[in-house]
Every structure is written in C-alpha cells, then in structure tokens.
Design a protein around this motif. Structure first.
Motif, PDB file in Angstrom:
ATOM      1  N   VAL A 212      32.889  43.757  45.258  1.00  0.00           N
ATOM      2  CA  VAL A 212      33.035  44.279  43.900  1.00  0.00           C
ATOM      3  C   VAL A 212      34.456  44.768  43.661  1.00  0.00           C
ATOM      4  O   VAL A 212      35.100  44.422  42.663  1.00  0.00           O
ATOM      5  CB  VAL A 212      32.021  45.416  43.654  1.00  0.00           C
ATOM      6  N   LEU A 213      34.964  45.588  44.572  1.00  0.00           N
ATOM      7  CA  LEU A 213      36.318  46.132  44.400  1.00  0.00           C
ATOM      8  C   LEU A 213      37.363  45.028  44.429  1.00  0.00           C
ATOM      9  O   LEU A 213      38.268  44.976  43.586  1.00  0.00           O
ATOM     10  CB  LEU A 213      36.609  47.158  45.494  1.00  0.00           C
TER      11      LEU A 213
ATOM     12  N   ALA B 146      43.799  42.379  28.628  1.00  0.00           N
ATOM     13  CA  ALA B 146      44.612  42.070  29.809  1.00  0.00           C
ATOM     14  C   ALA B 146      45.746  43.066  29.964  1.00  0.00           C
ATOM     15  O   ALA B 146      46.041  43.535  31.068  1.00  0.00           O
ATOM     16  CB  ALA B 146      45.166  40.649  29.697  1.00  0.00           C
ATOM     17  N   HIS B 147      46.385  43.418  28.847  1.00  0.00           N
ATOM     18  CA  HIS B 147      47.528  44.320  28.945  1.00  0.00           C
ATOM     19  C   HIS B 147      47.111  45.736  29.313  1.00  0.00           C
ATOM     20  O   HIS B 147      47.669  46.344  30.235  1.00  0.00           O
ATOM     21  CB  HIS B 147      48.300  44.332  27.632  1.00  0.00           C
ATOM     22  N   PHE B 148      46.136  46.280  28.604  1.00  0.00           N
ATOM     23  CA  PHE B 148      45.824  47.693  28.791  1.00  0.00           C
ATOM     24  C   PHE B 148      44.974  47.959  30.028  1.00  0.00           C
ATOM     25  O   PHE B 148      44.976  49.073  30.553  1.00  0.00           O
ATOM     26  CB  PHE B 148      45.123  48.242  27.541  1.00  0.00           C
TER      27      PHE B 148
ATOM     28  N   LEU C  53      45.704  34.226  46.145  1.00  0.00           N
ATOM     29  CA  LEU C  53      45.780  34.447  44.696  1.00  0.00           C
ATOM     30  C   LEU C  53      46.511  35.743  44.381  1.00  0.00           C
ATOM     31  O   LEU C  53      47.278  35.836  43.419  1.00  0.00           O
ATOM     32  CB  LEU C  53      44.364  34.469  44.104  1.00  0.00           C
ATOM     33  N   TRP C  54      46.257  36.751  45.179  1.00  0.00           N
ATOM     34  CA  TRP C  54      46.928  38.057  44.990  1.00  0.00           C
ATOM     35  C   TRP C  54      48.437  37.909  45.122  1.00  0.00           C
ATOM     36  O   TRP C  54      49.199  38.420  44.288  1.00  0.00           O
ATOM     37  CB  TRP C  54      46.376  39.025  46.034  1.00  0.00           C
TER      38      TRP C  54
ATOM     39  N   ALA D 109      39.645  43.935  41.174  1.00  0.00           N
ATOM     40  CA  ALA D 109      41.104  44.088  41.257  1.00  0.00           C
ATOM     41  C   ALA D 109      41.806  42.749  41.088  1.00  0.00           C
ATOM     42  O   ALA D 109      42.824  42.642  40.391  1.00  0.00           O
ATOM     43  CB  ALA D 109      41.481  44.726  42.592  1.00  0.00           C
ATOM     44  N   LEU D 110      41.261  41.691  41.715  1.00  0.00           N
ATOM     45  CA  LEU D 110      41.887  40.377  41.618  1.00  0.00           C
ATOM     46  C   LEU D 110      41.810  39.839  40.192  1.00  0.00           C
ATOM     47  O   LEU D 110      42.777  39.273  39.675  1.00  0.00           O
ATOM     48  CB  LEU D 110      41.206  39.416  42.588  1.00  0.00           C
ATOM     49  N   ALA D 111      40.669  40.022  39.545  1.00  0.00           N
ATOM     50  CA  ALA D 111      40.525  39.531  38.170  1.00  0.00           C
ATOM     51  C   ALA D 111      41.514  40.226  37.237  1.00  0.00           C
ATOM     52  O   ALA D 111      42.150  39.584  36.389  1.00  0.00           O
ATOM     53  CB  ALA D 111      39.090  39.757  37.683  1.00  0.00           C
ATOM     54  N   LEU D 112      41.665  41.529  37.402  1.00  0.00           N
ATOM     55  CA  LEU D 112      42.605  42.270  36.551  1.00  0.00           C
ATOM     56  C   LEU D 112      44.047  41.864  36.840  1.00  0.00           C
ATOM     57  O   LEU D 112      44.864  41.727  35.923  1.00  0.00           O
ATOM     58  CB  LEU D 112      42.419  43.771  36.770  1.00  0.00           C
TER      59      LEU D 112
END
Length: 624
Positions: free
Chosen positions: A217-218, A512-514, A552-553, A222-225
């Motif tokens: 989950v974490l 995406a920005h905020f 990806l990161w 984090a990766l999606a954001l």
C-alpha cells in the motif's frame, strides 16, 4: 480622488464563466480638472511655489490620469508639502484633531466618499456639518451631493492619514472583518469542517489495507504520486521548451498601478525596500505603493516613519481580526487601492527597473481572458550557503520552465506569492484572496482558472532573499506544504464541480500537482520503515516487483533532476547545474517540513509561520 483609468485592452471574463460584474466603485468621479483645481494652481503659481510650465504639465497629467491636481503635483515632486498645505488653507481651515466621524448611511454618497478617503463628514455642535477633505480644493465636486444628503455643510482640511485614523474605531473594523470573509465561503479554508463520510470511509479502508499489506500500500501510493508529479513536470518542461516568450512592447499609455507590499516585523528592511522601489521606472503620478502592516506591529510602523515615504507611497495599518495572515492584509489594502492594475511585492524584493513597463504593455496586448501575470523569481544571495544554491536551482526550473509550460498548456497555474499582477476587475470578481489560506497565491491561481480567467508568465524578474539556514528553511517550506494541503482539501471536496470547472486535463493536473509532493514526502518514513522491518523480519532479498518499482522510482526522480539541471543551465547565471546536487541533500529537511505541516493542519491551520527577511543584502545594494 476620481475614477481609475481603464487598462488598455481590459474586458470582462470569458463568456463561458463570466463572473458577476462588480458594482461601480465609490471612488468614481470625473477625469478632468475642476474649478477647484484651477484655483489651487493659481494660488501656487502666484505664490511662486510651482513654475507655470510644471503646472501646465501637471494639469495635463491630472486630466489624463483622472487624479486631483494637488496629488499629481506632489507625486511628481513639482511642489513641496509645506507650500501645498499653505495653499490649501485658502480653500478651507484645518479641522480640529482628533476627528470625530459622523454616523452615515452605509448606502449613501457620504459613506462612499468616506470609504474612499476623499471626504469625511464630522460630528458638529451646530447645524452645519464640517466635512474633512485631504484635497479641500475638491469641495466643489462633492458639495451638492453632500448637502442634498446631510443638509448644510462646510469644508475643512485634514490629511488622508487623519481620515484613516478617524475610521479606525468603526468602519475600519468592519472593513477588516470583510477582509477576512471576502473570499466566498465555498472557496475558503474557513469552511472546512469535520471530514465528510466519503473521507472517513476512505481513511478506514486505507487503515485496513495498511494492516493487511503495509509495504504494497505504501509503496504503491508513493510510486503513483511520484509518477503523477513527474508526468506533469515533464509535460510542463516540454511545453516551455517549445514556446517562445512574447516580445516586449511599450505600454500604449498611462495606467494607474497599485503595488501592495505586505510587511510584518520588518525593522531592518524598510529603507532598503524604498530604495529598490525608487529604481523602478513608472510615472510617479500613475503609481501607488501601499505598505501594509498590522496595526499593532509597532516595529514596522516605526521603520516606515523613519523611511520618510514619498507622496506616492503610504502605510496602511490593518486593524486586528480573527486571523493574522498575509492574504487578510492584502484584502484589506485592496479596499484602499486605486489602481486598475494591482500588483504584489514582498518586503525583501528587488524588482527589475522596467518591470511595471513590461507588465502594463503585456496587459494591453494580452488576450481578453488573461487576468494575471506572474513574473519570474530568483535570488540575490544564491551563493550564501548550500541551501541557497539548492533553492536557486529549484526556482530557476519552477519559474523559468515549469510554470510557463503549465500556462502554455492551459492548465491551472499555482502562483508564487510575489511579482504578481492582476486586472483589478478579475481580482475583485473572484473575491480577492482567501484570508485563511497560508498559500493564498497558489489557491488564487486555481480559483481564477476555475472562473474562466487565465494566467501568463511575463518576461520580468524579481530578486528576493533565499533562506540560508536549515530550520528557517523547514519553517518556510512547512507553511507552503500546509497551504497546499488545505488548498487541495478545499477544491477537491466537490470533485464533480471541480471536474466541470477545470476539465479532465485541469482536474488531473490539479491533483497531480498538489498531492504528489506532499504525498511522496509524507509516505517516505513509514515506507522505509516497512521495507526495513520486512528485511529484518524475513531476510528476503528484493523481488522482481520491488525491483521494478525501484526502476520506476529512479526514472521519475530522474525527470525531476534533469528538469532542475536544464532550468539552472538556462537561468542566465542565476544558478549552476551542479547546484542540483545540493538539492538532493534537502530531502530529509523536506520530509521534516511535511510532517510539521500535516501536524499544523490538525492543530493550527491558520497560523502563519513567518520567514524573517533582511538577513542578506542584494548584490550591489550596499549597507543601509
């Protein structure tokens, strides 16, 4: 005082999302010299206080700008303050101090004149009402309307400062309350209450997921954001690189500009600030600088008094209120501004000399829906420490590439807090600033976009002071992050309305920005804790899924670093590409700032963690 000149090319909002037209300003008057102006000119020339050629030029400027003759003479330094005061006594005797304002009808002509600082009826012991005017020669303009409303009246002279102080006991407090609530409640942080049912449900589901699979989950969140932020930044960089800046043109004619300069506990910077503003080229009779400070900020008040302000600059004291923020002070000062263009400088700013010329010309040539121009920001102390070097590279990318790219793509532009310029009509139509939001600039950029207005990045630069030490850096960054979190919460709570206002691309760009920066930094500590716990508990090596996520990161992080290197390289020497390495060292500080910000969202959402200015001097500025 009289009607503000229109901005060349200024029109209403786009038809699709046109705000309600603002009511006519109570400052409205006519544009041409009255018999009182002519009489004042005769008194001054007959007494030798002003040369006939200067008087002729001043009368032409007064007619062109729609300003009182005495104000134009003083702003242009064609006559001294003492001779002007003596000449005005020919038109009215001085009022007895302190002034005692008369209770007025809120909808009447007299209240409109008092609110604008042009005339204030006073309490009297007899049947004739004394009316205090900073320009007693203007009495013929107002006499008929005031007599029709109040009965017998007579003029007396008083300074604008005395009139403002007289209103401090009543109407000024009402204006201060209005400044807090000028932004519509639906758009304001003050309306955030208890979490809604969907938010509680999402929080509960998140906790359950974390209990079952914390690392997945974490890591996934984090990766999606991080990827969302990288895509948005990459699109902005690409758009900026293929877009040429608009050519600079000359302003077609004079337009009155009001610059708001918010100050708080600025004991070291007032004199430096005035020297920097003096260097900016713009006709002084078409310029108004309002130095805005809290009424109980005696440190700043003393510094401004010692600075001996010119006639085109004045201090504006903001009465106490429920919150103590920069946007509340700006809203209050907006009520006293007279310009058709309203701009903002911060206390430590050093704008380039041609900045107002560039802004006026761009507003005249810009498309009809352009309501805001954002200038570039850079630093005059980039080499002071490793933090200032990192800051310089970050700003070079943000203001030099990312924001121009977002504007080019037609996406919402999160504004910076200074070197901002607005068509006054647009600023008033959206309700000014949100007094309860500590990143009022970014929020205002979103609200303008939602109402159909557009923002452009204008080709002008302002130098300011970069924070050079770790703890002040954390405090400043935490205020920004807190404001971003609250701005996201305000606008995202009605997703269907936000989708309708921004469109699919704008909706995605907003989230995406905020969310990307806040989410990634907030998730880092628990994510690394989960990784270390799993490694310590199982001793298992990273699997293909974790390896792919790591790749990806690194790719998403590479977009961020590459953008900073490119921005620094294109900064004209303001930053160096190698300084990006210093930015990597700020990551632990940014994590600390994020958790500080999230804590304050819960316990002190409206608290303004002020950044202290005046620690460094602009290059070549010299000592005070």
């Amino acid at each position: 005082m009289s009607v503000d000149p229109d901005i060349p090319g200024a029109v209403a909002a786009p038809a699709a999302e046109r705000p309600a037209a603002p009511r006519p300003s109570p400052r409205a008057g006519h544009r041409f010299a009255t018999s009182g102006d002519a009489a004042l000119g005769a008194v001054l020339t007959n007494g030798g206080a002003v040369a006939p050629a200067d008087l002729l030029r001043a009368r032409g400027r007064a007619a062109l700008l729609g300003r009182p003759l005495g104000e134009v003479l003083a702003a242009g330094r064609m006559v001294g303050g003492a001779p002007l005061s003596v000449a005005r006594r020919r038109f009215a005797p001085p009022a007895d101090l302190p002034l005692a304002p008369l209770a007025l009808d809120p909808a009447g002509v007299a209240e409109g004149l008092a609110a604008s600082g042009r005339a204030m009826p006073l309490r009297a012991s007899g049947p004739v009402v004394p009316v205090a005017l900073p320009h007693p020669e203007d009495w013929p303009r107002h006499a008929a309307a005031l007599r029709a409303e109040l009965g017998p009246c007579r003029p007396v002279g008083a300074s604008r400062g005395a009139l403002r102080l007289a209103r401090a006991g009543g109407p000024a407090e009402a204006a201060a309350r209005h400044a807090e609530r000028r932004c519509p409640e639906a758009d304001s942080v003050r309306s955030l209450g208890a979490p809604a049912v969907p938010a509680l449900a999402l929080a509960a589901a998140t906790l359950v997921a974390l209990a079952l699979a914390p690392l997945a989950v974490l890591g996934g969140a984090a990766l999606a954001l991080l990827l969302a932020g990288a895509v948005l930044r990459g699109l902005g960089l690409a758009a900026a690189l293929r877009t040429a800046a608009p050519a600079r043109t000359r302003a077609p004619g004079p337009v009155r500009i009001t610059m708001l300069v918010p100050l708080l506990r600025e004991d070291r910077i007032a004199q430096r600030l005035m020297r920097r503003i003096e260097a900016v080229r713009w006709p002084r009779d078409a310029l108004e600088v309002l130095l805005v400070h809290e009424a109980d900020d005696h440190v700043t008040a003393r510094a401004l008094a010692a600075a001996r302000l010119p006639g085109w600059a004045r201090a504006v004291a903001v009465p106490p209120g429920g919150v103590r923020t920069k946007p509340r002070a700006l809203n209050y000062a907006l009520g006293e501004a007279t310009g058709a263009i309203v701009g903002i400088w911060d206390a430590e700013d050093a704008p380039e000399a041609a900045q107002l010329e560039t802004v006026a010309a761009r507003f005249a040539a810009a498309p009809r829906e352009v309501a805001c121009l954002q200038g570039r920001l850079a630093f005059y102390n980039p080499r002071e420490s490793w933090l200032t070097r990192a800051f310089a590279a970050d700003y070079a990318t943000w203001f030099g590439l990312v924001l121009p790219g977002l504007a080019r793509l037609g996406l919402p532009v999160p504004l910076g807090g200074t070197t901002l310029f607005f068509r006054r009509e647009a600023l008033e139509a959206v309700g000014g600033w949100d007094a309860h939001n500590v990143t009022e600039d970014a929020d205002l950029g979103v609200r303008l976009h939602r109402r159909g207005w557009r923002t452009e990045i204008v080709d002008t630069e302002t130098l300011e002071e970069a924070v050079a030490r770790p703890w002040p850096w954390v405090r400043q960054r935490s205020r920004w992050i807190k404001g971003y979190a609250l701005t996201w919460a305000v606008h995202a709570r009605r997703p269907r309305v936000l989708w309708r206002d921004l469109g699919p691309a704008g909706f995605a760009a907003f989230h995406a920005h905020f969310l990307s920066g806040i989410g990634v930094l907030a998730l880092m500590p628990p994510l690394w804790a989960a990784i270390l716990w799993r490694w310590a508990a199982t001793g298992a090596a990273p699997g293909p899924a974790l390896g792919g996520a790591g790749a990806l990161w690194l790719g998403a992080s590479g977009v961020h670093v590459a953008g900073q290197v490119l921005g620094a390289a294109r900064s004209g020497g303001r930053a160096r590409p190698l300084w990006v390495l210093a930015g990597l060292l700020t990551f632990p500080l940014a994590v600390a700032a994020t958790w500080k910000a999230l804590w304050e969202v819960a316990v002190a959402p409206f608290w303004w963690d002020k950044t202290d200015h005046g620690q460094a001097l602009p290059e070549g500025a010299g000592p005070i």
